[in-house]
Design a protein around this motif. Structure first.
Motif, PDB file in Angstrom:
ATOM      1  N   VAL A 171       0.854  -1.176   0.000  1.00  0.00           N
ATOM      2  CA  VAL A 171       0.000   0.000   0.000  1.00  0.00           C
ATOM      3  C   VAL A 171       0.892   1.228   0.000  1.00  0.00           C
ATOM      4  CG1 VAL A 171      -1.868  -1.183   1.203  1.00  0.00           C
ATOM      5  CG2 VAL A 171      -0.134   0.025   2.527  1.00  0.00           C
ATOM      6  N   SER A 172       0.337   2.349  -0.403  1.00  0.00           N
ATOM      7  CA  SER A 172       1.119   3.583  -0.371  1.00  0.00           C
ATOM      8  C   SER A 172       1.407   3.961   1.074  1.00  0.00           C
ATOM      9  CB  SER A 172       0.358   4.705  -1.082  1.00  0.00           C
ATOM     10  OG  SER A 172      -0.895   4.923  -0.453  1.00  0.00           O
ATOM     11  N   GLY A 173       2.577   4.551   1.275  1.00  0.00           N
ATOM     12  CA  GLY A 173       2.980   4.881   2.636  1.00  0.00           C
ATOM     13  C   GLY A 173       3.633   3.695   3.314  1.00  0.00           C
ATOM     14  N   GLY A 174       3.293   3.455   4.577  1.00  0.00           N
ATOM     15  CA  GLY A 174       3.928   2.398   5.343  1.00  0.00           C
ATOM     16  C   GLY A 174       3.288   1.043   5.144  1.00  0.00           C
ATOM     17  N   ASN A 175       4.097  -0.004   5.270  1.00  0.00           N
ATOM     18  CA  ASN A 175       3.647  -1.387   5.157  1.00  0.00           C
ATOM     19  C   ASN A 175       4.111  -2.165   6.380  1.00  0.00           C
ATOM     20  OD1 ASN A 175       2.671  -1.840   2.093  1.00  0.00           O
ATOM     21  ND2 ASN A 175       4.366  -0.382   2.109  1.00  0.00           N
ATOM     22  N   GLU A 176       3.463  -3.312   6.598  1.00  0.00           N
ATOM     23  CA  GLU A 176       3.825  -4.177   7.713  1.00  0.00           C
ATOM     24  C   GLU A 176       4.087  -5.598   7.210  1.00  0.00           C
ATOM     25  OE1 GLU A 176       1.596  -2.590  11.715  1.00  0.00           O
ATOM     26  OE2 GLU A 176       0.452  -3.872  10.363  1.00  0.00           O
ATOM     27  N   VAL A 177       5.112  -6.229   7.734  1.00  0.00           N
ATOM     28  CA  VAL A 177       5.346  -7.644   7.500  1.00  0.00           C
ATOM     29  C   VAL A 177       5.320  -8.361   8.842  1.00  0.00           C
ATOM     30  CG1 VAL A 177       7.867  -7.299   7.540  1.00  0.00           C
ATOM     31  CG2 VAL A 177       6.913  -9.398   6.546  1.00  0.00           C
ATOM     32  N   HIS A 178       4.675  -9.516   8.882  1.00  0.00           N
ATOM     33  CA  HIS A 178       4.680 -10.374  10.067  1.00  0.00           C
ATOM     34  C   HIS A 178       5.053 -11.787   9.639  1.00  0.00           C
ATOM     35  CE1 HIS A 178       2.312  -7.029  11.753  1.00  0.00           C
ATOM     36  NE2 HIS A 178       2.918  -7.386  12.868  1.00  0.00           N
ATOM     37  N   VAL A 179       5.854 -12.439  10.456  1.00  0.00           N
ATOM     38  CA  VAL A 179       6.326 -13.792  10.165  1.00  0.00           C
ATOM     39  C   VAL A 179       6.018 -14.674  11.363  1.00  0.00           C
ATOM     40  CG1 VAL A 179       8.281 -15.212   9.479  1.00  0.00           C
ATOM     41  CG2 VAL A 179       8.204 -12.804   8.788  1.00  0.00           C
ATOM     42  N   PHE A 180       5.260 -15.727  11.119  1.00  0.00           N
ATOM     43  CA  PHE A 180       5.013 -16.719  12.153  1.00  0.00           C
ATOM     44  C   PHE A 180       6.031 -17.834  11.996  1.00  0.00           C
ATOM     45  CE2 PHE A 180       3.075 -20.571  13.879  1.00  0.00           C
ATOM     46  CZ  PHE A 180       2.675 -20.124  15.132  1.00  0.00           C
ATOM     47  N   VAL A 181       6.742 -18.149  13.063  1.00  0.00           N
ATOM     48  CA  VAL A 181       7.821 -19.138  13.026  1.00  0.00           C
ATOM     49  C   VAL A 181       7.487 -20.299  13.951  1.00  0.00           C
ATOM     50  CG1 VAL A 181      10.258 -19.581  13.525  1.00  0.00           C
ATOM     51  CG2 VAL A 181       9.571 -17.423  12.445  1.00  0.00           C
ATOM     52  N   PHE A 182       7.686 -21.495  13.435  1.00  0.00           N
ATOM     53  CA  PHE A 182       7.583 -22.722  14.227  1.00  0.00           C
ATOM     54  C   PHE A 182       8.909 -23.462  14.121  1.00  0.00           C
ATOM     55  CE2 PHE A 182       6.656 -27.404  13.892  1.00  0.00           C
ATOM     56  CZ  PHE A 182       6.542 -27.626  15.255  1.00  0.00           C
ATOM     57  N   ASP A 183       9.494 -23.794  15.276  1.00  0.00           N
ATOM     58  CA  ASP A 183      10.773 -24.508  15.293  1.00  0.00           C
ATOM     59  C   ASP A 183      10.686 -25.666  16.280  1.00  0.00           C
ATOM     60  OD1 ASP A 183      13.346 -25.360  15.068  1.00  0.00           O
ATOM     61  OD2 ASP A 183      14.261 -23.667  16.099  1.00  0.00           O
ATOM     62  N   PRO A 184      10.560 -26.901  15.787  1.00  0.00           N
ATOM     63  CA  PRO A 184      10.380 -28.041  16.692  1.00  0.00           C
ATOM     64  C   PRO A 184      11.657 -28.506  17.374  1.00  0.00           C
ATOM     65  CG  PRO A 184      10.399 -28.780  14.423  1.00  0.00           C
ATOM     66  CD  PRO A 184      10.458 -27.289  14.371  1.00  0.00           C
ATOM     67  N   THR A 185      12.823 -28.193  16.810  1.00  0.00           N
ATOM     68  CA  THR A 185      14.132 -28.620  17.338  1.00  0.00           C
ATOM     69  C   THR A 185      14.109 -30.106  17.681  1.00  0.00           C
ATOM     70  OG1 THR A 185      14.443 -26.372  18.159  1.00  0.00           O
ATOM     71  CG2 THR A 185      16.034 -28.019  18.880  1.00  0.00           C
ATOM     72  N   ASP A 186      14.042 -30.458  18.966  1.00  0.00           N
ATOM     73  CA  ASP A 186      14.152 -31.865  19.369  1.00  0.00           C
ATOM     74  C   ASP A 186      12.854 -32.653  19.224  1.00  0.00           C
ATOM     75  OD1 ASP A 186      16.844 -31.554  20.204  1.00  0.00           O
ATOM     76  OD2 ASP A 186      16.163 -30.669  22.077  1.00  0.00           O
ATOM     77  N   HIS A 187      11.753 -31.993  18.867  1.00  0.00           N
ATOM     78  CA  HIS A 187      10.455 -32.657  18.902  1.00  0.00           C
ATOM     79  C   HIS A 187      10.088 -33.350  17.595  1.00  0.00           C
ATOM     80  CE1 HIS A 187       9.901 -30.771  22.756  1.00  0.00           C
ATOM     81  NE2 HIS A 187      10.046 -29.575  22.226  1.00  0.00           N
ATOM     82  N   MET A 188      10.888 -33.149  16.556  1.00  0.00           N
ATOM     83  CA  MET A 188      10.653 -33.818  15.275  1.00  0.00           C
ATOM     84  C   MET A 188      12.007 -34.206  14.693  1.00  0.00           C
ATOM     85  SD  MET A 188       7.781 -31.228  13.644  1.00  0.00           S
ATOM     86  CE  MET A 188       7.879 -31.999  12.029  1.00  0.00           C
ATOM     87  N   ARG A 189      12.001 -35.209  13.804  1.00  0.00           N
ATOM     88  CA  ARG A 189      13.237 -35.588  13.137  1.00  0.00           C
ATOM     89  C   ARG A 189      13.355 -34.737  11.876  1.00  0.00           C
ATOM     90  NH1 ARG A 189      15.013 -41.474  13.627  1.00  0.00           N
ATOM     91  NH2 ARG A 189      12.870 -41.867  13.001  1.00  0.00           N
ATOM     92  N   ILE A 190      14.180 -33.716  11.958  1.00  0.00           N
ATOM     93  CA  ILE A 190      14.366 -32.749  10.880  1.00  0.00           C
ATOM     94  C   ILE A 190      15.863 -32.489  10.704  1.00  0.00           C
ATOM     95  CG2 ILE A 190      12.141 -31.614  11.296  1.00  0.00           C
ATOM     96  CD1 ILE A 190      13.704 -29.423  12.818  1.00  0.00           C
TER      97      ILE A 190
END
Length: 621
Positions: A171-190
C-alpha cells in the motif's frame, strides 16, 4: 470533590499506562554468557552487506534491524486467515537466534513465535510493471509470511533461502510484515545439525527464528531468477540464466578478468545452457584464488556475479585414488568448522567476525575447511572463494539413529532429500566448494544396514558433476561416493590398513581421508570459557584433555601432525580434518577459544607441521 489537578494527573497516568501497553519493550543487547570482540559492534543495523554476492542488483534494501517479537506458545498458523496479536510485546534484533544475547530475548525452548516490522518501499520500485520481492536468507524452521495482514508465502527448512513477491500486497505509505515461526528442534526428526534444547558435550544451544538477512529487491516484470555457472581449467564457461518466465529471451554476458579489459562473451537465450571457451584462463587454487566478475543482462534487468576457472576431480596417482585440483593432486587439510558463536549462536555477530575464523585458518597454512553440519550465509562461501579455502560442505543432519533406534520415515527421508537438493542448488556456483558431505557418523542415516547414501550420491552427482561426493564421513560406510573416510581421536588412521570400530580399514578403491581427528583440549582461562555449569561439567569429556598446561598440549599437537605425516608417506592418506576451529560451549579443543580472544595453538610450529604434510604429499605424487 476531586480537584482539577488530580483529574489532570489521573488522565496523564492513564495515557502513560495506555502508551506503555501499546509500545513494545525496547530492544537492548543482553549480556551473553560469553562475549566476543565483535559483540559490542553489532548495533541496530546488523549485517548491512548485500547477502547474495552471486546474484546482485543495485535496487535492494535491507530489512535487518529492530523488529517486534512475541512468543505464541501452542499456537499454529494453518491458513491465510491467521493474524498476529498486535502489537507484539517486545523488540528483537533481526537477524539473530532468539536464544542469543544479541537477539535481546535470550530464551530457550520456545517453539512458536511472531515477528513483525514496518517498512517502506522506495519511490519508483513499483512503477510500471516492476515487482517487489522480499527475501529471507534463512529462518529456522518453518516460516509463514504476511504483508499488511495478507498471507504471501510459506517455507520449511532452517537453512534454505526463500522469496515472496509482495507487490500486490503493498500500500502507499507504510507497510507491515509479520512472520510466524515454528521450530520443533528436538520434537521432530528434521535436518537440525548439532542444535538441541538439552546442550551437552558435542550438542549445543539451538537457533530459532530469523537468523539470516531479510531484504527487499525491485525487479522488472521479466527478470533473472538465478544462474548456473561452471568454469573449468580448460576455460570452458557453462552458464544458464534462469528467468521468471518459460520464454527464451536474449541474454548478454560480459566477463571482467582480474586485470585487463572486460570481454563481452556471448549473447545467449535465457533458460538454455550456453558454453563459451576462454583461452588461457587464470586458474583458481588455494594459493592463487583468482576470480572473474560477470555482468549479465536480460532486457532491462542486470545482475552481477563472479566465477573461477578450476576443475575438481579424482584420479589415480601411482595407483592410489587422489583428489585432483586442475588435474594436480591436492592434499586437503583444515579444521572442522562448526560455526557457533557465544553471542550469536548460529548468527556470527558481524561479517568481520565470521571472516576472522577463515583468516585464522588460512594463516596457519591450511587450505581446507569442513563446514560441519551447518550451512552458512552466502558471504561465508564468498570469503572462502576470495581467500582460497576449499570447502567440504556437510548437509545438516537429522537426529542420530541411535537416539530412538528407529530409521527415518518415508516422509522424513523425502524432506531430508528435498533440503539436500536445495543446499546443492543454492551453493553449487561457489568455486571454493570441493565436495558435498551427505551423512555424518550415521546421524539420521538409519540403522547400520541402511544405505540411503547410495541413491543420494547418484542424485547429487546428477545435480552437480563439477564436484566430489563424500557420502558418509565416519562410519556406516557402504562403499558409496568418492571417499573412504575414517574418524578417530586423537591419532589419525588415514588410509591405513587398520582402524578402530566403528570405522573400517581403508578399502583402496576411493580417496582416503581422515574426516575427524585430533580434538585435544586445554582448559582456557575463566574469562575465555563458556561459563554455564552444565557445559563446564562436560569439559572432561573432551577427546583428550591436557591438564599439565600449554607445553604438553603443544607437544601433543606436534606429535599428532607428525603421525599424520608418516601416514601420508607410508599409506594412502590424501587429506585430514582436525577438530576444530574454535571451542564450542563445553568443548575446549579449538585452535582458538570460543570468544575468539586467545589462539591456543603455537602458530609457527603449527605452520611448519602443516607445510610438512604438504611436502610429504607432494613427494608421494
Amino acid at each position: 470533590m476531586t480537584s482539577p489537578l488530580s483529574l489532570l494527573l489521573l488522565a496523564l497516568a492513564t495515557l502513560v499506562t495506555l502508551a506503555s501497553a501499546a509500545s513494545p519493550t525496547p530492544y537492548r543487547l543482553l549480556p551473553p554468557p560469553l562475549d566476543t570482540p565483535w559483540t559490542s559492534k553489532v548495533g541496530t543495523n546488523p549485517w548491512p552487506e548485500h547477502p547474495r554476492p552471486l546474484l546482485r542488483r543495485e535496487a535492494w534494501r535491507s530489512l535487518n534491524g529492530i523488529w517486534t517479537y512475541q512468543s505464541a506458545a501452542g499456537a499454529a498458523v494453518t491458513d491465510a486467515t491467521s493474524t498476529p496479536p498486535l502489537p507484539l510485546e517486545r523488540e528483537v534484533l533481526v537477524p539473530s537466534c532468539i536464544e542469543s544475547g544479541i537477539s535481546g530475548v535470550m530464551a530457550m525452548g520456545i517453539t512458536h513465535m511472531w515477528f513483525g516490522r514496518n517498512f517502506t518501499v522506495p519511490p519508483g520500485w513499483v512503477e510500471g510493471a516492476r515487482r517487489v520481492l522480499m527475501h529471507f536468507e534463512a529462518v529456522d524452521y518453518e516460516a509463514t509470511v504476511f504483508v499488511n495482514g495478507a498471507w504471501v508465502g510459506f517455507n520449511r527448512g532452517g537453512y534454505a533461502r526463500f522469496s515472496v513477491d509482495v507487490t500486490e500486497r503493498l500500500v502507499s505509505g507504510g507497510n507491515e510484515v509479520h512472520v510466524f515461526v515454528f521450530d520443533p528442534t528436538d520434537h521432530m526428526r528434521i535436518p537440525q545439525g548439532k542444535q538441541t534444547n538439552r546442550p551437552s558435550h558435542i550438542f549445543y544451544t539451538p537457533c530459532t527464528g530469523i537468523w539470516q538477512t531479510v531484504w527487499l529487491e525491485s525487479v522488472p516484470e521479466t527478470y533473472i531468477t538465478g544462474l548456473d555457472v561452471t568454469a573449468d581449467m580448460h576455460g570452458n564457461l557453462d552458464i544458464t540464466v534462469h528467468s521468471n518466465t518459460n520464454q527464451s529471451s536474449p541474454v548478454s554476458v560480459t566477463l571482467h578478468p582480474p586485470s585487463g579489459a572486460s570481454t563481452p562473451l556471448l549473447t545467449a537465450l535465457s533458460n538454455n545452457p550456453t558454453r563459451h571457451t576462454l583461452t588461457t584462463p587464470r586458474l583458481w587454487t588455494p594459493s592463487t584464488p583468482t576470480l572473474y566478475n560477470l555482468t549479465i543482462s536480460l532486457g532491462s534487468d542486470q545482475v552481477t556475479s563472479y566465477t573461477a576457472f578450476r576443475t575438481i576431480s579424482q584420479g589415480p596417482i601411482h595407483g592410489i585414488p587422489r583428489p585432483l585440483l586442475n588435474n594436480e593432486p591436492v592434499f586437503l587439510f583444515g579444521p572442522l568448522d562448526q560455526g557457533f558463536w557465544p553471542d550469536g549462536i548460529y548468527t556470527p555477530p558481524t561479517v568481520d567476525a565470521m571472516v576472522y575464523d577463515l583468516e585464522l585458518i588460512k594463516s596457519l597454512g591450511m587450505n581446507t575447511v569442513r563446514k560441519h553440519i551447518k550451512i552458512e550465509p552466502d558471504l561465508f562461501y564468498a570469503a572462502c572463494d576470495r581467500l582460497g579455502l576449499l570447502v567440504l560442505q556437510d548437509m545438516p543432519s537429522m537426529r542420530r539413529a541411535w537416539d530412538d533406534g528407529s530409521r527415518p520415515s518415508a516422509a522424513e527421508q523425502a524432506e531430508f532429500e528435498r533440503q539436500l537438493r536445495l543446499m546443492v542448488e543454492e551453493h553449487r556456483n561457489y568455486p571454493s566448494i570441493a565436495a558435498w558431505v551427505l551423512y555424518n557418523e550415521g546421524w539420521g542415516q538409519g540403522p547400520a544396514g541402511d544405505a540411503p547414501e547410495v541413491g543420494l550420491t547418484d542424485k547429487v552427482r546428477a545435480m552437480d558433476r563439477s564436484r566430489l561426493v563424500l557420502a558418509v564421513t565416519g562410519w556406516n560406510d557402504h562403499g558409496a561416493g568418492d571417499f573412504h573416510d575414517n574418524h578417530h581421536y586423537a591419532e589419525a588412521q588415514c588410509g591405513t590398513p587398520w582402524s578402530s570400530l566403528p570405522s573400517t580399514p581403508y578399502d583402496g578403491r576411493r580417496i582416503a581421508v581422515q574426516g575427524e581427528f585430533g580434538g585435544i583440549g586445554l582448559r582456557p582461562a575463566d574469562e575465555n570459557l563458556w561459563p554455564l555449569p552444565d557445559a563446564v561439567a562436560t569439559i572432561n569429556q573432551t577427546y583428550e584433555l591436557h591438564n599439565a598446561g600449554p607445553a604438553s598440549y603443544h607437544y601433543r599437537a606436534h606429535q599428532l601432525l607428525s603421525q599424520l605425516r608418516e601416514q601420508v608417506v607410508r599409506y594412502a592418506c590424501s587429506g585430514a580434518i582436525y577438530t576444530q576451529t574454535s571451542d564450542v560451549e563445553g568443548e575446549v579443543n579449538g585452535l582458538v577459544t570460543y570468544d575468539r580472544r586467545a589462539v591456543r595453538v603455537d602458530k609457527e610450529a603449527w605452520k611448519k607441521d602443516v607445510e610438512a604434510l604438504y611436502q610429504a604429499a607432494s613427494a608421494r605424487a
